[in-house]
Scaffold this active site. Sequence first.
Site, mmCIF file in Angstrom:
data_model
loop_
_atom_site.group_PDB
_atom_site.id
_atom_site.type_symbol
_atom_site.label_atom_id
_atom_site.label_comp_id
_atom_site.label_asym_id
_atom_site.label_seq_id
_atom_site.Cartn_x
_atom_site.Cartn_y
_atom_site.Cartn_z
ATOM 1 N N CYS A 211 2.246 -0.349 3.789
ATOM 2 C CA CYS A 211 2.705 -0.691 5.306
ATOM 3 C C CYS A 211 1.580 -0.764 6.381
ATOM 4 O O CYS A 211 1.527 -1.144 7.202
ATOM 5 C CB CYS A 211 3.539 0.260 5.482
ATOM 6 S SG CYS A 211 2.448 2.491 4.504
ATOM 7 N N HIS A 327 3.075 5.395 10.747
ATOM 8 C CA HIS A 327 1.980 5.649 11.060
ATOM 9 C C HIS A 327 1.001 4.711 12.718
ATOM 10 O O HIS A 327 1.671 3.928 13.090
ATOM 11 C CB HIS A 327 0.747 4.496 10.001
ATOM 12 C CG HIS A 327 1.241 4.842 8.723
ATOM 13 N ND1 HIS A 327 1.583 6.262 8.639
ATOM 14 C CD2 HIS A 327 1.364 4.267 7.580
ATOM 15 C CE1 HIS A 327 1.173 6.401 7.067
ATOM 16 N NE2 HIS A 327 1.439 5.186 6.240
#
Length: 428
Positions: A211, A327
């Site tokens: 990711c 994130h």
Amino acid sequence: RTGGTILPSSKWSFLLISKTSTMKFNSAAALLAVGSLATTYGFTPSSSVSSFTSQRQSLARPSARLPTHSQHTTRSATTLSMSSLSVGIVGATGAVGKEIVGCLEKRDFPVNSLRIFGSERSAGKEVETKFGKVTVELFSEDSARECDVVFLAVDGDFSLAHAENICAGDDGAVVIDNSSAFRYKEGIPLVVPEINAEATKGKKLIANPNCTTAIGLMAVWPLHKLFGLSKMVMSTYQAASGAGQPGMDELKEGTRSVLSGEREVAENKIFAHPLPFNVIPHIDKFQENGYTKEEMKVTWETRKICGLPDDFPVSCTAVRIPTARAHSESIVALFEKPVDVAAARKALEEAPGVKLVDDVDNLKYPMPLTATGQYDVEVGRLRENIAFDNALEFFVCGDQLLRGAALNAVIVAEAMVENGALKAKTVA
């Protein structure tokens, strides 16, 4: 997986440190006390962890906050309508699996039938979807092979045991794997569709990237095409959800124990140190070169996805922080050509899957709070780096459960339909 993810957005952050900030603490405690997502149907999903809830956002249904400018986000079903496909999902009730179902629904993917595979203890259960009520089937490779495409939202061991058998031969299914099992295997494409969708042509097994890499490259790629990347340095700020359910439980319980006054410092068993009200510069195992495996994933995957040399210089420091879902990354990119900020802004504004959020006069820049639930990756704080020649510095924030996992996988399937690599099987 260590870079993985899964909490919905919450309003608290690691900045809430002062015990005198009673209102902020109470808000944090309330958000952290919310219950867990349903467990997976007998398999270990790639991100099966507890969920925080938010009154503003829905994890499984992010459509209310979807951007409208991205060509991928707003894709019409028209280009895909000629193929109606049998779609299988393994791990459909884990965090990533649920989002795969949601992306298939929201993007009008041409689903003729949806099949969900599980274990003996879950077979026979029913799941409500836009495509109708789906009864969970007992997983078998033969059953999965009957599908046109199978999304694996399970752990790497399961993928290693079954993925290649599911896709083997002309009558096998296309497999899009969300684990790390095949990312570095030669001959298996590692794909961010906006960058290297053509790598899927003629292939039956596709690997989804980590990711962190996927989110960062969405911003780096348009700039690389414009100026020619020569080096990259990245620092990440990764949500606690990447450590899975045990990590999230530890964060939730640890935060509760500190806020309630039971402990001065939270206990830690999952993380190397207490995570509540702390940051930890350590994600995954340390390697011989002093980097962690999570950091090296960014190096290895950037090279493979972008078609760069095996010795191309990419350096990353990955930090775990006690935020919820999205994130964040600070990136310094050095280029072969002189950089122009205005041209860079234009390239980012026009890039599919990217949302330029860069209005510092009005305090607008990428943040987990605004990126959570979004299909597009937010990019901002764009400026010319003053320490290096021909360098840009910027901040990126993206929902790792979507862009870093489920959404990327579904767009891979869309690209394969368009380039002919994914077709409905001919029934004899």
